[in-house]
Design an enzyme around this catalytic site. Sequence first.
Site, PDB file in Angstrom:
ATOM      1  CG  ASP A 102      -2.554   0.464   1.079  1.00 46.06           C
ATOM      2  OD1 ASP A 102      -2.451   1.623   0.238  1.00 46.06           O
ATOM      3  OD2 ASP A 102      -2.961   0.133   1.669  1.00 46.06           O
ATOM      4  CG  ASP A 204      -3.983   5.844   1.144  1.00 46.22           C
ATOM      5  OD1 ASP A 204      -4.645   4.830   0.872  1.00 46.22           O
ATOM      6  OD2 ASP A 204      -4.136   7.084   1.476  1.00 46.22           O
ATOM      7  CD  GLU A 246      -8.370   5.267  -1.599  1.00 45.79           C
ATOM      8  OE1 GLU A 246      -9.394   5.240  -1.341  1.00 45.79           O
ATOM      9  OE2 GLU A 246      -7.435   5.933  -1.218  1.00 45.79           O
ATOM     10  CG  HIS A 320      -9.286  -0.438   4.646  1.00 47.31           C
ATOM     11  ND1 HIS A 320      -8.913  -0.053   3.040  1.00 47.31           N
ATOM     12  CD2 HIS A 320      -8.085   0.782   5.061  1.00 47.31           C
ATOM     13  CE1 HIS A 320      -8.238   0.861   2.811  1.00 47.31           C
ATOM     14  NE2 HIS A 320      -7.904   1.452   3.740  1.00 47.31           N
ATOM     15  CG  ASP A 321     -11.145   2.680   3.581  1.00 45.46           C
ATOM     16  OD1 ASP A 321     -10.379   2.753   4.648  1.00 45.46           O
ATOM     17  OD2 ASP A 321     -10.470   3.769   2.790  1.00 45.46           O
TER      18      ASP A 321
HETATM   19  C1  NOJ Z   1      -7.789   5.828   1.993  1.00 46.35           C
HETATM   20  C2  NOJ Z   1      -7.471   4.804   2.818  1.00 46.35           C
HETATM   21  O1  NOJ Z   1      -8.186   3.613   2.220  1.00 46.35           O
HETATM   22  C3  NOJ Z   1      -8.219   5.417   4.182  1.00 46.35           C
HETATM   23  O2  NOJ Z   1      -8.098   3.755   5.684  1.00 46.35           O
HETATM   24  C4  NOJ Z   1      -7.203   6.378   4.835  1.00 46.35           C
HETATM   25  O3  NOJ Z   1      -7.527   6.521   5.883  1.00 46.35           O
HETATM   26  C5  NOJ Z   1      -7.275   7.327   3.763  1.00 46.35           C
HETATM   27  N1  NOJ Z   1      -6.819   6.532   2.111  1.00 46.35           N
HETATM   28  C6  NOJ Z   1      -5.803   8.289   4.567  1.00 46.35           C
HETATM   29  O4  NOJ Z   1      -4.659   7.634   4.054  1.00 46.35           O
END
Ligand code: NOJ
Length: 555
Positions: A102, A204, A246, A320-321
């Site tokens: 990541d 990310d 992302e 995970h979000d």
């Molecule tokens: C996206 C990530 O998936 C998330 O978990 C994170 O809090 C934010 N970016 C900041 O890095």
Amino acid sequence: MNPATDKKWWHDAVVYQIYPRSFMDANGDGIGDLAGIIQRLDYLQRLGVNLIWLSPVFRSPMDDNGYDISDYQDIAPEFGTLAEMEQLIAEAGKRDIRILMDLVVNHTSDEHPWFVEARRSTDNPYRDFYIWRQPAADGGPPNDFRSYFGGSGWQYDEASGEYYFHQFSRKQPDLNWENPRVQAEVHKMMNWWLDKGIGGFRMDVIDLIGKEVDAQIMTNGARLHPLLQEMNKATFGGRDLLTVGETWSATPEIAKLYSDPAREELSMVFQFEHITQTWDEEEGKWRSRPFCLAAFKAITDKWQLGLADSGWNSLFWNNHDLPRAVSKFGDPGRYRVESAKMLATVLHGLKGTPYVYQGEEIGMTNVRFECIDQYRDIESLNLYRERTAAGVPHEQMLAGIHANGRDNARTPMQWSGEANAGFTRGRPWIEVNPNHDQINVAAALDDPDSVFYHYQRLIRLRKAHPVLVYGDYQPLLSEHPRVFAYQRRLGGQRLLVLCNFFAGRASLTLPAGLQQPGEVMISNYAPRDHWRGELELQPYEAFMVLLDEADCSVG
Ligand code: NOJ
């Protein structure tokens, strides 16, 4: 795309995402670790996945569970050591599984040595690694930009009398990508990891690195794509790896800029339109809108057709979000198993690279903690504090967290029905979901009809049938209020996917051209022996049929 000339090894790959903190704890400290992942590699091999996207394991103060990195070239002690990371790469490799690291380079931790230096004085050589501005005339922040985790996106620094910029927590200062030294340092670090034999990077919030703070441009700035092209050249370009960005701001047109191979940027991006479709337009994720099948169809068509000839889709329901797929898009109660299999069938039938988030393959569900103290996620906790202080009732915020909070995905992986779901012999850093006595890996492996084996079959089908990888996508029954249907076509072959998205039965009539013999490749009820004329689908019924090569005209 020309499948004959443009094939990539990751086109028929399936990626499994591990959130290390919650996957498997080998040393009993209550936090998942690398040794725990190594113990479970045989399980992942059995599932059939080809890559692991490993959420961050780097050294970090863990303000945002590792998305705040203080050393990109070391491992957080709670996760293990660099030697264990190398062992994980090697052990996974033996099982034909590659590791995606990541890459979190929109920001660092405020404890990263670059920021520690930058903070020392305005003329420190690292000052310009970050984004500093003078206060506004009234002494307040330079502008009203808000952090995603609540509060201003600017943090005042007493010592220098300036503000620094952070889009996430104040412990996650944004890097200044206009500085060529930042670019060079990140490239160097990426090459260091590439030389260790990793399979690529998940990047990310990569759409934020071309930001122009004074113009309040955050996503899709003019500098973004040149920066990625330079990164590609300086690091992974020519190494034949998988890179996935992302990009919450992507449209299909924008996604092609990233993923058209001729532009030499990334392999693919994550887009989130199917996710945000279930969020309130004003209040975002904290207030849900009901799932709308018509909107989901329109979004899927747009992306599948939009990237048909150049670029590549990534396919996912959760990460995970996000909340658990079966809780958000299916039925976590009576039809949990059927709906989890239906969602898997829809997604794995599409064109693109599927991503499976840990626990999705056994149909894990959201958790409903009643007390805010049971939550751990900085985003939920900050926003809860901010919004309840502004008068939003506790119940309303808790409902938002139950529906869309990030800890839904972060409760420990449910390995067994034993204490702490077999995740740890210590005290888990976040409570396990009480339903682990019913939903767990051990039970899934013992049951030939489990969600696990459905995923295993889908992954095998992708390897065996090029039509699933390269076939054109064509929507069917677009107006049907309950059924999502499409076909994939490659050469003379046609694959039909039919899914009932609801708990009620659904009747339909297939177009005449599809009413021909074939082989049911996978289903979540007893396999059908016919799909002619009038069909009635059971609650959440889903199946795929490979039609005999004959008449290919759709009636
Ligand atoms: C996206 C990530 O998936 C998330 O978990 C994170 O809090 C934010 N970016 C900041 O890095």
